[in-house]
Design an enzyme around this catalytic site. Structure first.
Site, PDB file in Angstrom:
ATOM      1  N   GLU A 108       0.830  -1.216   0.000  1.00  0.00           N
ATOM      2  CA  GLU A 108       0.000   0.000   0.000  1.00  0.00           C
ATOM      3  C   GLU A 108       0.865   1.267   0.000  1.00  0.00           C
ATOM      4  OE1 GLU A 108      -3.459   1.978   2.893  1.00  0.00           O
ATOM      5  OE2 GLU A 108      -1.977   0.572   3.696  1.00  0.00           O
ATOM      6  N   LYS A 125      -9.512   2.501  -2.882  1.00  0.00           N
ATOM      7  CA  LYS A 125      -9.984   2.019  -1.586  1.00  0.00           C
ATOM      8  C   LYS A 125     -11.375   2.574  -1.324  1.00  0.00           C
ATOM      9  CE  LYS A 125      -8.629   1.555   3.280  1.00  0.00           C
ATOM     10  NZ  LYS A 125      -7.650   1.930   4.321  1.00  0.00           N
ATOM     11  N   CYS A 185      -5.490  -2.368   2.744  1.00  0.00           N
ATOM     12  CA  CYS A 185      -5.295  -2.197   4.183  1.00  0.00           C
ATOM     13  C   CYS A 185      -6.417  -2.866   4.971  1.00  0.00           C
ATOM     14  CB  CYS A 185      -5.154  -0.707   4.516  1.00  0.00           C
ATOM     15  SG  CYS A 185      -4.564  -0.393   6.201  1.00  0.00           S
TER      16      CYS A 185
END
Length: 532
Positions: A289, A353, A406
């Site tokens: 990430e 995301k 994440c």
């Protein structure tokens, strides 16, 4: 044991509160990296006895009983979440001069809020409390339901649900494929509470028998699933994956200047390492990430530099910050994203995301907090913007990865129907914020459970660890521990593991909840009849 139970039930005041906190904190030892499952047996046995003491104590009225049962759960939850989440404060020390003041909020404030859920669980269980094994069913159903709600309300934060504490090894993970993490939590609380019956005796034969049957089913299904014949693989031909774990200090990625280019070059150097003798050249390279510490499309020569390092046909999947120019007079928008880049330096796929981290990637009610001088931990004008939906990362070969950036990996109910078309789960993260604490180990375990639930292999790339290639049973094929710099070369040729879909798992979960509440309700009615 009878004497111990009576002493716990008769505790009052500060001693009672202290034991409730201690019981919760003890339960956190069942979480990674300790994985001491026996701690939860002690923890929930004490909780049942504390609840027994509340139920049997003379009270001035219904409200007083409700307050007492809620408080026991809140104190228990406070101990559990402080002991299990204290490491969150480490993220504030990356820029200590700006955020160290918030350490008490991270270490004690968030646990105090999350403990409200456990207070609601014990309050709800208290409404159906009885003197037999039915009270275990009441506690199990209440915790299962409240943990499910914890994953939904206020954007959700189902981190360290009780069920994770009883799944330290693959044979103990497989039940999640049938009933999900919240179903496992429901059954786990019943089993973990069962030793309380040995002392209080009422309903012990039936309650302990049920608990033993649940344990046998848990291990039996695990053994069956680990030895079943998997379905044909979705990787034909096999796909060689390289996962890069660069172990970059978070402060370096946040500094301006030439160090950011050095960070970029470190990723490229690991990408270019030759494979070990007998190991195939990687087809796909995965970076963690936000591995690119600048706006890739705004940096001249960066994509060309990637093309220089990639060999023909190779694909780089990298965590990046994506920028969209704003309208006239407006700030640009930033996204926590994934790019797939081919050997010509072209971006061939991208996704953003969807589930952002509150106070980390964006500030809820931003204007209010800014007036108080409180800013976002991630230094980005306006914070990140959430993506519209999860989009599969599809390779030129036609195979697709389902992206989880994440902590999106901790939300089982947010996996869309697209997961059925994916060949693997792809989880990239940057846990360097939390240092060598339990946090990265807890995060890794929860990602493994998503692999078990979906039956898909998991490709996990983390900046500082834990990176790994995991099969659809949650078994680690190759991995790098925390702070271990290097690469993982793994081949995705393993078969797809058939699993229940998300809707079937949810149906099984709700049937469990209904069954437990029915047992608790019947037991409560029986107690009232005896008292009358």
């Amino acid at each position: 044991m009878d004497r111990l139970a009576n002493r716990v039930m008769l505790l009052w005041g500060v001693r009672r509160a202290g034991l409730a906190i201690l019981a919760g904190a003890l339960g956190a030892l069942a979480l990674p990296p300790f994985s001491f499952v026996a701690a939860l047996f002690v923890s929930f046995t004490l909780l049942v006895w504390l609840m027994d003491g509340t139920a049997s104590a003379p009270q001035s009225g219904r409200l007083a009983r409700w307050r007492s049962t809620f408080l026991i759960g809140w104190l228990f939850g406070f101990g559990y979440f402080v002991a299990g989440l204290w490491w969150l404060g480490n993220a504030l020390l990356v820029e200590a001069d700006e955020f160290a003041w918030a350490l008490p909020l991270a270490i004690f404030g968030l646990p105090a809020f999350l403990a409200l859920y456990y207070g609601l669980a014990t309050w709800l269980a208290g409404l159906l409390w009885s003197d037999g094994f039915g009270r275990l069913a009441a506690l199990a159903a209440s915790f299962g339901l409240i943990e499910w709600l914890r994953g939904l309300l206020f954007t959700g934060f189902p981190w360290n649900a009780i069920g994770y504490g009883v799944m330290p090894i693959p044979i103990m993970m497989q039940s999640a494929a049938a009933i999900g993490i919240f179903g496992v939590t429901t059954l786990a609380v019943f089993v973990l509470s069962a030793p309380a019956l040995i002392a209080t005796r009422k309903g012990a034969p039936v309650g302990l028998t049920l608990a033993l049957l649940m344990v046998a089913a848990h291990f039996g299904y695990g053994a069956y699933r680990l030895h079943e014949q998997a379905a044909p693989g979705r990787f034909d031909p096999p796909l060689a994956i390289r996962i890069v774990q660069p172990v970059i200090d978070q402060a370096r990625k946040m500094d301006n200047g030439e160090d950011r280019l050095a960070v970029f070059e470190e990723h490229l150097a690991l990408t270019a390492l030759p494979p070990k003798p007998g190991v195939r050249r990687p087809d796909v390279i995965v970076w963690p990430e936000t591995s690119v510490p600048f706006i890739l499309t705004e940096t001249p020569g960066a994509l060309a530099r990637i093309a220089d390092v990639l060999q023909d046909g190779q694909i780089l999947i990298a965590g990046v910050v994506r920028m969209e120019a704003g309208a006239a007079g407006q700030e640009p928008r930033y996204y926590n994203s994934i790019y797939a880049i081919d050997s010509q330096g072209q971006i061939i796929a991208a996704t953003d995301k969807v589930h952002l981290t509150p106070f980390g990637e964006y500030l809820p009610f931003e204007r209010f907090w800014n007036r108080l001088g409180i800013s976002n931990i991630v230094d980005m004008p306006g914070g990140f913007t959430a993506g519209a939906r999860h989009a599969l990362i599809t390779l030129p070969s036609g195979q697709s990865f389902y992206p989880l950036i994440c902590y999106e990996a901790i939300f089982p109910n947010e996996l869309t129907s697209d997961v059925s078309r994916a060949a693997a789960l792809l989880n990239i993260t940057n846990d360097a914020w939390f240092g060598r604490t339990p946090g990265p180990y807890q995060h890794f375990q929860q990602a493994r459970i998503r692999a078990v639930e979906t039956g898909l292999p998991l490709i996990r790339g983390a900046n500082s660890g834990i990176s790994a290639s995991v099969d659809g049973y949650g078994q680690i094929k190759e991995g790098l521990d925390f702070d271990q710099k290097g690469v993982i070369d793994s081949t995705l040729s393993g078969a797809f593991v058939p699993s229940w879909d998300i809707y079937t798992r949810e149906t099984h979960f709700w049937l469990l909840i209904i069954m437990m509440f029915l047992i608790a309700g019947i037991s409560r009615m029986g107690l009232k009849m005896r008292l009358n």
